[in-house]
Design a protein around this motif. Structure first.
Motif: not given
Lengths: 335, 223
Positions: A136-157
């Motif tokens: 289970k993912m608890k936290f993701v950051g890219w280049n020292e900034e947090p990034i949020d979870h979205r579904t692929e459908a939400e991003i595609a929309a």
């Protein structure tokens, strides 16, 4: 504590030192089974890692059946993996070709491995393989900034070109559960790295504070630490399943003081097998110990929040002065 | 042979003066020590009474650290004190920080908060701009197993008898006597004040009269 040490302890409790009833392979299977139970019920294995981008992997495979022959972190090559009559389809236009129709246009370049996407304009997303035991993912950051979870459908929309959009990553999604990967959106520009994100500061085993009386064979040692660098990397904090032990020198993923609970769960299983070793009373005894152990681990985890201050809002409590004082603007200091 | 080991041997009927099975050497006492170490670890876990203070020198622009104590097993951080600024750091977590300050991993500044991830990773907010910050961390630890008889037992005296009972329970379990093993294990839970960990405890139904069985019987009779 290695698997050899643990095996000796378990055999002592089983009273089967020579493996007359339970073979080493039996006990190994039961132990890995028990470790998974303890991990799922307690959520005790937390991994903190910084991943490279473009992603690294141990093995690359093409066909699904090849995966079972890989080790470590595998990555499925190519973007399109449909197979027709033994031929792997790499480009979408090949599908039309097999049907004798007009070729279909593609948006960019296809690539075999993720890192190749940085040498051209890729037509597909770059999938980042996660640790094989990711749970289970608890936290993701890219280049020292947090990034949020979205579904692929939400991003595609929201973005019809989401597969090729380039920019600073703000979201991530899992394409599916089976392949154990994540995809970050938008796709970052290349950040080739040749340094290790985990910088070992003091690996000589002495610790930062050391007191050692060698002639007495007694010593008090301090603490060593490593630094994790999240710059231009995918920083992940996640709950993981335990890695199975298999060799005698392997060590379980758990802290050594948790091992006894896995042993109890192993003994519960061993005494419960319908063989010459079946003893219901001992099975129940070890189940009792396992259950108490799981409660002990839960209590141990709760103790980790001892220092937490919970409040509805506002900031820290106002600081108290060292000695009580009356407000200076309301009371005269001389009479 | 230390006093706990002597007590265990006495309870299992071994000759204290000249033990024949668990001989008074590292090899002979190894099973007893393993059982006592298990008990010490468990009691330290559930009571959180064994604490150590460590100093951590922060690195320049590095917010996340993996801790590896040499003498103990890492547990939980209880307090963090900024020695040079004379102030405590406040505990927080990743989710809160990500919501309050999305740049919490990259901004330099005074160190005011800490957060722990699992038991061996700790992060600080904000990260220091330069080296030189030394933090005092009070940590709840689990001691490493003792291996020889004169080594200190890192367990309070009033729980040591409980540890002995747990070791005796192990002895009976090894002999295959589940009833006596369970009896001593429950005695260990009682002496150490850990009965709340017994998962069957909350299922007891306390009342003055009657009971679930009576209700069950009435329903059966009615059917």
């Amino acid at each position: 504590m290695t698997w050899a040490d643990i095996l000796t302890r378990i055999r002592r409790y089983l009273r089967d030192p020579d493996g007359d009833i339970w073979t080493d392979a039996d006990i190994l299977t039961l132990f890995n089974d028990a470790a998974l139970e303890i991990a799922i019920k307690t959520g005790l294995i937390i991994r903190v890692e910084a991943h490279y981008y473009p992603p690294e992997f141990d093995y690359s495979y093409l066909y699904d059946w090849e995966k079972s022959f890989t080790e470590g972190t595998p990555d499925q090559a190519l973007n399109v993996n449909q197979v027709r009559e033994g031929n792997v389809i790499t480009y979408p236009w090949e599908v039309a070709y097999w049907l004798d129709e007009e070729p279909s246009a593609d948006e960019g370049n296809r690539f075999i491995h993720g890192f190749e996407s940085e040498y051209a304009s890729p037509a597909e997303v770059v999938k980042i393989p996660l640790h094989a035991k990711f749970s289970k993912m608890k936290f993701v950051g890219w280049n020292e900034e947090p990034i949020d979870h979205r579904t692929e459908a939400e991003i595609a929309a929201a973005d019809g070109f989401y597969r090729t959009t380039q920019g600073t990553p703000a979201f991530y999604y899992h394409p599916d559960q089976q392949h154990n990967q994540i995809i970050i959106y938008p796709r970052p520009s290349v950040t080739w790295q040749d340094t290790d994100h985990t910088e070992v500061l003091d690996d000589d085993g002495n610790g930062m504070i050391t007191y050692d009386e060698g002639w007495l064979d007694i010593g008090d040692l301090g603490i060593t630490y490593d630094v994790i660098d999240a710059e231009e990397a995918l920083f992940c904090v996640y709950e993981a399943y335990p890695v199975e032990v298999s060799e005698l020198e392997d060590e379980p993923d758990f802290a050594p003081y948790i091992t006894k609970y896995i042993e109890a769960a192993t003994l519960e299983r061993a005494f419960g097998i319908d063989s010459d070793g079946y003893i219901a009373s001992l099975r129940d005894h070890w189940k009792f110990r396992k259950d108490v152990g799981i409660e002990a681990i839960k209590k141990w985890r709760r103790l980790g929040l001892t220092a937490r201050t919970y409040r509805l809002g506002g900031n820290l409590a106002p600081k108290r002065t060292r000695t009580p004082q009356l407000p200076a603007d309301q009371y005269v200091d001389k009479y | 042979m230390n006093s706990l080991e002597t007590h265990v041997l006495r309870l299992i009927g071994e000759n204290i003066a000249s033990p024949d099975v668990y001989t008074d050497d590292d090899t002979g006492l190894a099973p007893i020590r393993a059982s006592l170490n298990d008990a010490i670890e468990e009691l330290c876990m559930v009571t959180g009474h064994y604490r150590r203070r460590y100093f951590l020198a922060l690195q320049e622009e590095r917010p996340v650290y993996r801790l590896a104590p040499e003498n103990d097993y890492m547990g939980w951080i209880l307090n963090v004190w900024d020695r040079s600024n004379h102030r405590p750091l406040e505990m927080t977590d990743l989710t809160t920080l990500a919501a309050v300050d999305p740049w919490f991993l990259k901004l330099n500044g005074p160190v005011t908060h800490w957060y722990q991830m699992g038991w061996e990773h700790v992060g600080f907010y904000r990260r220091p701009a330069s080296k030189g910050t030394v933090l005092e961390m009070d940590c709840m630890m689990v001691p490493r197993p003792y291996t020889y008889s004169t080594e200190p037992i890192k367990l309070r005296d009033n729980w040591q008898r409980g540890a002995v009972y747990r070791a005796v329970s192990d002895y009976h379990a090894i002999r295959g006597d589940a009833a006596r093993a369970t009896e001593y294990y429950q005695r260990y839970l009682e002496i150490a004040g850990l009965m709340s960990l017994n998962p069957l405890g909350p299922e007891r139904f306390w009342q003055f009269r009657g009971g679930p069985n009576n209700d069950l019987g009435r329903h059966i009779n009615q059917d």
